[in-house]
Design a protein around this motif. Structure first.
Motif, PDB file in Angstrom:
ATOM      1  N   ASP A 303      47.434  46.931 -56.937  1.00 35.75           N
ATOM      2  CA  ASP A 303      46.715  45.768 -56.411  1.00 35.75           C
ATOM      3  C   ASP A 303      46.897  44.602 -57.390  1.00 35.75           C
ATOM      4  OD1 ASP A 303      44.912  46.021 -58.477  1.00 35.75           O
ATOM      5  OD2 ASP A 303      43.224  46.610 -57.231  1.00 35.75           O
ATOM      6  N   PRO A 304      46.639  43.333 -56.930  1.00 33.29           N
ATOM      7  CA  PRO A 304      46.932  42.186 -57.791  1.00 33.29           C
ATOM      8  C   PRO A 304      46.215  42.232 -59.143  1.00 33.29           C
ATOM      9  CG  PRO A 304      46.484  41.458 -55.548  1.00 33.29           C
ATOM     10  CD  PRO A 304      46.184  42.929 -55.600  1.00 33.29           C
ATOM     11  N   GLY A 305      45.045  42.853 -59.201  1.00 33.34           N
ATOM     12  CA  GLY A 305      44.322  42.958 -60.471  1.00 33.34           C
ATOM     13  C   GLY A 305      44.915  44.020 -61.380  1.00 33.34           C
ATOM     14  N   GLY A 306      45.805  44.843 -60.873  1.00 32.01           N
ATOM     15  CA  GLY A 306      46.460  45.871 -61.672  1.00 32.01           C
ATOM     16  C   GLY A 306      45.564  47.050 -61.992  1.00 32.01           C
ATOM     17  N   GLU A 307      44.500  47.240 -61.201  1.00 30.78           N
ATOM     18  CA  GLU A 307      43.563  48.321 -61.529  1.00 30.78           C
ATOM     19  C   GLU A 307      43.559  49.459 -60.525  1.00 30.78           C
ATOM     20  OE1 GLU A 307      39.813  46.471 -62.240  1.00 30.78           O
ATOM     21  OE2 GLU A 307      40.498  45.656 -64.154  1.00 30.78           O
ATOM     22  N   ASN A 308      44.068  49.191 -59.318  1.00 37.19           N
ATOM     23  CA  ASN A 308      44.082  50.233 -58.279  1.00 37.19           C
ATOM     24  C   ASN A 308      45.485  50.379 -57.732  1.00 37.19           C
ATOM     25  OD1 ASN A 308      41.119  50.647 -58.043  1.00 37.19           O
ATOM     26  ND2 ASN A 308      41.199  48.483 -57.456  1.00 37.19           N
ATOM     27  N   LEU A 309      45.738  51.582 -57.238  1.00 37.97           N
ATOM     28  CA  LEU A 309      47.021  51.851 -56.605  1.00 37.97           C
ATOM     29  C   LEU A 309      46.777  51.938 -55.100  1.00 37.97           C
ATOM     30  CD1 LEU A 309      49.771  52.208 -57.800  1.00 37.97           C
ATOM     31  CD2 LEU A 309      49.357  54.657 -57.969  1.00 37.97           C
ATOM     32  N   ILE A 310      47.572  51.209 -54.340  1.00 35.94           N
ATOM     33  CA  ILE A 310      47.401  51.216 -52.884  1.00 35.94           C
ATOM     34  C   ILE A 310      48.482  52.118 -52.283  1.00 35.94           C
ATOM     35  CG2 ILE A 310      47.389  49.762 -50.809  1.00 35.94           C
ATOM     36  CD1 ILE A 310      46.781  47.391 -52.860  1.00 35.94           C
ATOM     37  N   PHE A 311      48.065  53.238 -51.751  1.00 36.84           N
ATOM     38  CA  PHE A 311      49.023  54.168 -51.128  1.00 36.84           C
ATOM     39  C   PHE A 311      49.202  53.767 -49.672  1.00 36.84           C
ATOM     40  CE2 PHE A 311      49.806  57.401 -54.289  1.00 36.84           C
ATOM     41  CZ  PHE A 311      48.783  57.180 -55.201  1.00 36.84           C
ATOM     42  N   LYS A 312      50.436  53.538 -49.267  1.00 40.03           N
ATOM     43  CA  LYS A 312      50.687  53.148 -47.878  1.00 40.03           C
ATOM     44  C   LYS A 312      51.020  54.390 -47.059  1.00 40.03           C
ATOM     45  CE  LYS A 312      52.475  49.824 -50.327  1.00 40.03           C
ATOM     46  NZ  LYS A 312      53.574  49.039 -50.875  1.00 40.03           N
ATOM     47  N   LYS A 313      50.376  54.467 -45.915  1.00 40.83           N
ATOM     48  CA  LYS A 313      50.566  55.654 -45.065  1.00 40.83           C
ATOM     49  C   LYS A 313      51.689  55.434 -44.057  1.00 40.83           C
ATOM     50  CE  LYS A 313      46.999  57.547 -46.998  1.00 40.83           C
ATOM     51  NZ  LYS A 313      47.142  58.622 -47.952  1.00 40.83           N
ATOM     52  N   TYR A 314      52.380  54.342 -44.193  1.00 39.36           N
ATOM     53  CA  TYR A 314      53.538  54.069 -43.331  1.00 39.36           C
ATOM     54  C   TYR A 314      54.765  53.986 -44.228  1.00 39.36           C
ATOM     55  CZ  TYR A 314      52.143  49.458 -45.025  1.00 39.36           C
ATOM     56  OH  TYR A 314      51.766  48.407 -45.830  1.00 39.36           O
ATOM     57  N   PHE A 315      55.924  54.176 -43.621  1.00 39.13           N
ATOM     58  CA  PHE A 315      57.161  54.217 -44.411  1.00 39.13           C
ATOM     59  C   PHE A 315      58.153  53.207 -43.833  1.00 39.13           C
ATOM     60  CE2 PHE A 315      54.971  58.183 -44.882  1.00 39.13           C
ATOM     61  CZ  PHE A 315      55.056  58.446 -46.242  1.00 39.13           C
ATOM     62  N   ASN A 316      58.203  52.053 -44.425  1.00 46.04           N
ATOM     63  CA  ASN A 316      59.098  50.979 -43.966  1.00 46.04           C
ATOM     64  C   ASN A 316      60.196  50.794 -45.017  1.00 46.04           C
ATOM     65  OD1 ASN A 316      57.282  50.680 -41.902  1.00 46.04           O
ATOM     66  ND2 ASN A 316      56.341  48.819 -42.685  1.00 46.04           N
ATOM     67  N   ILE A 317      61.406  51.119 -44.635  1.00 38.12           N
ATOM     68  CA  ILE A 317      62.494  51.114 -45.625  1.00 38.12           C
ATOM     69  C   ILE A 317      63.294  49.812 -45.554  1.00 38.12           C
ATOM     70  CG2 ILE A 317      64.574  52.311 -46.426  1.00 38.12           C
ATOM     71  CD1 ILE A 317      61.999  53.955 -46.741  1.00 38.12           C
ATOM     72  N   GLY A 318      63.307  49.095 -46.683  1.00 34.53           N
ATOM     73  CA  GLY A 318      64.135  47.895 -46.780  1.00 34.53           C
ATOM     74  C   GLY A 318      65.504  48.280 -47.301  1.00 34.53           C
ATOM     75  N   GLY A 366      56.920  43.755 -45.009  1.00 36.49           N
ATOM     76  CA  GLY A 366      56.212  45.032 -44.882  1.00 36.49           C
ATOM     77  C   GLY A 366      56.943  46.229 -45.461  1.00 36.49           C
ATOM     78  N   GLY A 367      58.011  45.994 -46.207  1.00 38.34           N
ATOM     79  CA  GLY A 367      58.760  47.118 -46.786  1.00 38.34           C
ATOM     80  C   GLY A 367      57.912  47.894 -47.779  1.00 38.34           C
ATOM     81  N   THR A 368      58.169  49.207 -47.870  1.00 33.39           N
ATOM     82  CA  THR A 368      57.421  50.014 -48.835  1.00 33.39           C
ATOM     83  C   THR A 368      58.334  50.606 -49.912  1.00 33.39           C
ATOM     84  OG1 THR A 368      57.603  51.981 -47.419  1.00 33.39           O
ATOM     85  CG2 THR A 368      55.635  50.612 -47.139  1.00 33.39           C
ATOM     86  N   PHE A 369      59.639  50.624 -49.628  1.00 25.15           N
ATOM     87  CA  PHE A 369      60.616  51.164 -50.587  1.00 25.15           C
ATOM     88  C   PHE A 369      61.963  50.575 -50.180  1.00 25.15           C
ATOM     89  CE2 PHE A 369      63.781  54.379 -51.881  1.00 25.15           C
ATOM     90  CZ  PHE A 369      63.389  54.673 -53.181  1.00 25.15           C
ATOM     91  N   THR A 370      62.794  50.245 -51.174  1.00 29.05           N
ATOM     92  CA  THR A 370      64.063  49.581 -50.841  1.00 29.05           C
ATOM     93  C   THR A 370      65.249  50.382 -51.363  1.00 29.05           C
ATOM     94  OG1 THR A 370      63.006  47.415 -50.847  1.00 29.05           O
ATOM     95  CG2 THR A 370      65.376  47.431 -51.163  1.00 29.05           C
ATOM     96  N   ILE A 371      66.334  50.299 -50.607  1.00 26.77           N
ATOM     97  CA  ILE A 371      67.591  50.928 -51.043  1.00 26.77           C
ATOM     98  C   ILE A 371      68.640  49.830 -51.155  1.00 26.77           C
ATOM     99  CG2 ILE A 371      69.399  52.589 -50.446  1.00 26.77           C
ATOM    100  CD1 ILE A 371      67.272  54.054 -48.753  1.00 26.77           C
TER     101      ILE A 371
END
Ligand code: CAO
Length: 450
Positions: A303-318, A366-371
């Motif tokens: 997250d922008p504050g660098g204190e939490n991790l946001i786990f995305k339940k969708y898989f959008n590949i860039g 909306g990408g979650t991981f890129t190749i």
């Protein structure tokens, strides 16, 4: 008193068809020199266009939402008697500027009322300085970190948009608390306050980056200056932001894709008959999806504050696509719901659109991981830059036959080099090694991917 004169949009740094987000004056109004007339919004900044002279407005020619370029008529004004000299200077210089000749001498422009512009704003404002007296100085405000596409789509009134521009606040990051989710001025203030009080912002403010030396290359030989493409300017800033802000580590691994290539070769012809170009990348995307499901941290963001991790339940590949205008990253949404043929079809369709410059903004979000695959070109390994705020990116190089010792002899195997860059704030080295080992194992087992 003279006849009404036309007040034109001055040089706005080459931007065309720019939106008028606010008209600040009305017919019959008496105005002073420098009174802001309209606010326009380019993709880089919101700018007020001030009056070149004092006088009475006889007719406003623009309304909110109109599109303007340099030279568009803003309004007609009867200059006040003592403002004639300024008005003449403005008119003469406008004409001179239109004809691309040297501007008429005129009084030096008054200092811009806005605070010192950020580097981007400085670029946008530079043409106004280049024509002294022709166009009055423009007050510009910009923030390189703004996601322009999200900003333009945000639900907010012109005055709130203007306010956000003034503060460099990204409307795209704000959830509106007004009626029907409309963003209010207080929402903008809340975002700015949150950013200012975040520990990272304080650290960033305390450590400005050292500058690269400025060199006059012409002193050493002939040079040619060419502007970067729009895509290069935008992606360059984002790449730099990622490189500066994310502690990158790159983990290398090789996958034995001998069996996978045999399976691909067997399927390629039939796929081609159905219009699908089955390249190795489709299988690599599929393998990454399995790895992301096994290691969800790689599909997360801080997250922008660098204190939490946001786990995305969708898989959008860039995937990085090389286009004549520069690097773009189309995103295959919900790629986990597709089989390898559907992924191959999506890759072909989106890379074709990317090269034709026809990708919609929504197809790059909306990408979650890129190749980033350079396998079709060559190379043995590289250090891809993470597409922040994602936390990892897989770089793929060209597969090559290598002698691999199988315990009793060296045998030829087709090896695919992979380079995984990850954000070390989020991912530990051991986890990254596990991720690439899993990936290599998955790519070695064609059945898992079909
Ligand atoms: N090893 C060996 N050969 C490979 C390979 C690999 N890892 N990956 C692809 N190839 C082959 C393909 O099979 C294809 O050969 P055939 O035509 O004989 O089947 C050929 O190389 C060309 O493939 P391609 O590049 O057209 O297709 P792709 O699906 O592999 O890639 C795309 C699509 C859009 C990713 C690619 O065209 C591209 O633009 N790559 C550049 C990405 C880039 O610039 N990255 C750097 C970003 S900065 O970090």
């Amino acid at each position: 008193m003279t006849n009404p004169i036309e007040v034109l949009v001055p040089d706005i740094g080459g931007f065309k068809d720019v939106s008028v987000i606010d008209v600040l004056v009305k017919d019959g109004q008496q105005i002073e020199k420098e009174t802001p007339l309209i606010t326009i919004e380019t993709e880089k900044a919101a700018m007020d266009v001030p009056a070149p002279a004092a006088g009475r407005i006889t007719q406003v020619k623009l309304k909110q939402g109109d599109k303007v370029s340099e030279g568009s008529v803003i309004l007609l004004i009867e200059p006040a008697a003592d403002a004639d000299a300024d008005a003449d200077a403005a008119q003469t210089a406008s004409a001179a500027h239109d004809a691309n000749s040297t501007p008429a001498p005129a009084p030096a422009p008054a200092p811009a009322p806005a605070p010192a512009p950020a580097p981007d704003a400085a670029a946008a404002a530079a043409p106004a300085r280049a024509v002294p007296g022709a166009a009055p100085p423009i007050a510009t405000r910009a923030d390189a970190a703004i996601d322009e596409s999200a900003f333009s789509k945000a639900y907010a009134s012109p005055s709130v948009r203007k306010f956000a521009r003034e503060l460099g606040a990204d409307l795209g990051r704000i959830k509106g608390t007004g009626a029907k989710g409309r963003i209010t001025q207080d929402d903008v203030k809340a975002l700015v306050k949150a950013i200012l009080t975040a520990p990272q912002a304080a650290a960033a403010a305390a450590s400005p980056l050292p500058k690269v030396p400025v060199v006059d290359f012409a002193l050493f030989g002939a040079i040619e200056v060419k502007p970067l493409s729009r895509i290069q300017r935008i992606s360059g800033a984002r790449l730099q932001a990622s490189w500066i802000n994310l502690p990158h580590v790159t983990q290398h691994e090789e996958a034995d894709i001998t069996d996978l290539e045999a399976a691909r070769a067997a399927l390629k012809g039939k796929a081609a008959q159905e219009g699908v170009r089955l390249t190795p990348l489709a299988f690599i995307v599929k393998a990454c999806l399995l790895a992301l499901q096994e290691f969800p941290r790689f599909n997360s963001s801080l997250d922008p504050g660098g204190e939490n991790l946001i786990f995305k339940k969708y898989f959008n590949i860039g995937f990085a696509a090389d286009t004549p205008n520069g690097l773009v990253v189309p995103v295959i949404a919900n790629a986990d719901r597709l089989n390898v043929y559907e992924i191959a079809r999506a890759l072909a369709l989106m890379s074709e659109k990317a090269r034709a410059g026809k990708l919609k903004n929504t197809e790059m979000q909306g990408g979650t991981f890129t190749i980033s695959s350079l396998g079709g070109i060559g190379g043995t390994g590289f250090t891809p830059i993470i597409n922040a705020p994602e936390v990892a990116i897989l770089g793929v190089s060209k597969s090559i036959q290598k002698p691999v010792y199988d315990g009793s002899a060296f045998v030829p195997r087709l090896m695919l080099p992979m380079s995984l860059s990850y954000d070390h704030r989020v991912i530990d080295g051991a986890e990254a090694a596990r991720f690439v080992v899993f990936l290599a194992k998955t790519l070695g087992d064609a059945k898992k991917l079909l």
